[in-house]
Design an enzyme around this catalytic site. Structure first.
Site, PDB file in Angstrom:
ATOM      1  CD  GLU A   1      -2.138  -1.689  -4.095  1.00 49.04           C
ATOM      2  OE1 GLU A   1      -1.241  -1.547  -4.967  1.00 49.04           O
ATOM      3  OE2 GLU A   1      -1.893  -1.886  -2.889  1.00 49.04           O
TER       4      GLU A   1
ATOM      5  CB  CYS B   1      -0.920   0.008   1.220  1.00 51.87           C
ATOM      6  SG  CYS B   1      -1.965   1.485   1.336  1.00 51.87           S
TER       7      CYS B   1
END
Length: 220
Positions: free
Chosen positions: A103, A2
């Protein structure tokens, strides 16, 4: 991993949802939070307290301090074993507040940025760890990392990892300073249910950390 996320909710909404009374000075909506920046987090104790931590954990024993490689993520599978994280897992846990994360999905030679949010649109909390590093002159930096785990079925086509999102029921336990059993704590570090999340493509503006405006999070 992340490496980017957003927090655009109002401070009053966050205070109500995460039950803290403090008003962190300098809070503004963020559309593209990036490593080494200051991020809003909540820690426990007798009462919940909100404040800012540097994203990129610096272990208290680090010799290089802020010049070392920032540890922005900790893997759920090894967090109880790694020297950089195991003490924080037992004693210094936090909620890192967000309302979306990004993402990049590979499509041939191209990576498409995707934003993942709650279907409800509500803010949520990543499972976070924090640490305090102090230099020889006594100046200190409080920093944090986001724990990641295997992707759920929604995320698998996008990326094989995802940040650990804590359910509301687990947040109190995660912040409980009396709880220091690593085996119990790591049981909380599971993929979030995919039916509660949604994902959509966003602009390549998110690729640059200097872009921090609403257009970054807008669906395309």
């Amino acid at each position: 991993m992340c490496g980017r996320y957003s927090l655009t909710s109002s401070l009053s909404e966050l205070a109500q949802r995460f039950e803290f009374d403090s008003e962190p000075e300098g809070f503004v909506p963020r559309y593209n939070v990036s490593p080494t920046q200051q991020v809003l987090a909540v820690v426990g104790g007798d009462t919940r307290r909100a404040g800012f931590l540097r994203w990129g954990l610096i272990p208290s024993w680090s010799k290089d301090g802020p010049s070392s490689r920032p540890l922005i993520n900790a893997r759920a599978e090894t967090v109880a074993e790694k020297p950089s994280f195991r003490d924080s897992l037992k004693r210094r846990r936090c909620l890192i507040l967000a309302d979306g994360f990004y993402e990049w999905q590979r499509a041939g030679d191209v990576k498409r940025p995707m934003r993942v949010t709650m279907r409800s649109g509500e803010p949520f909390a990543f499972a976070g760890l924090w640490s305090k590093w102090t230099d020889a002159e006594g100046s200190s930096i409080s920093s944090c990392a986001i724990i990641t785990t295997a992707a759920n079925n929604l995320l698998k086509p996008i990326h094989h990892r995802m940040p650990v999102i804590l359910s509301e029921e687990v947040e109190d336990l995660w912040l409980d300073t009396a709880l220091d059993d690593s085996q119990t704590l790591t049981q909380f570090l599971e993929p979030y249910p995919e039916d509660a999340l949604e994902a959509y493509e966003v602009s390549a503006l998110v690729n640059s950390a200097s872009n921090d405006r609403p257009e970054v999070a807008t669906p395309i």
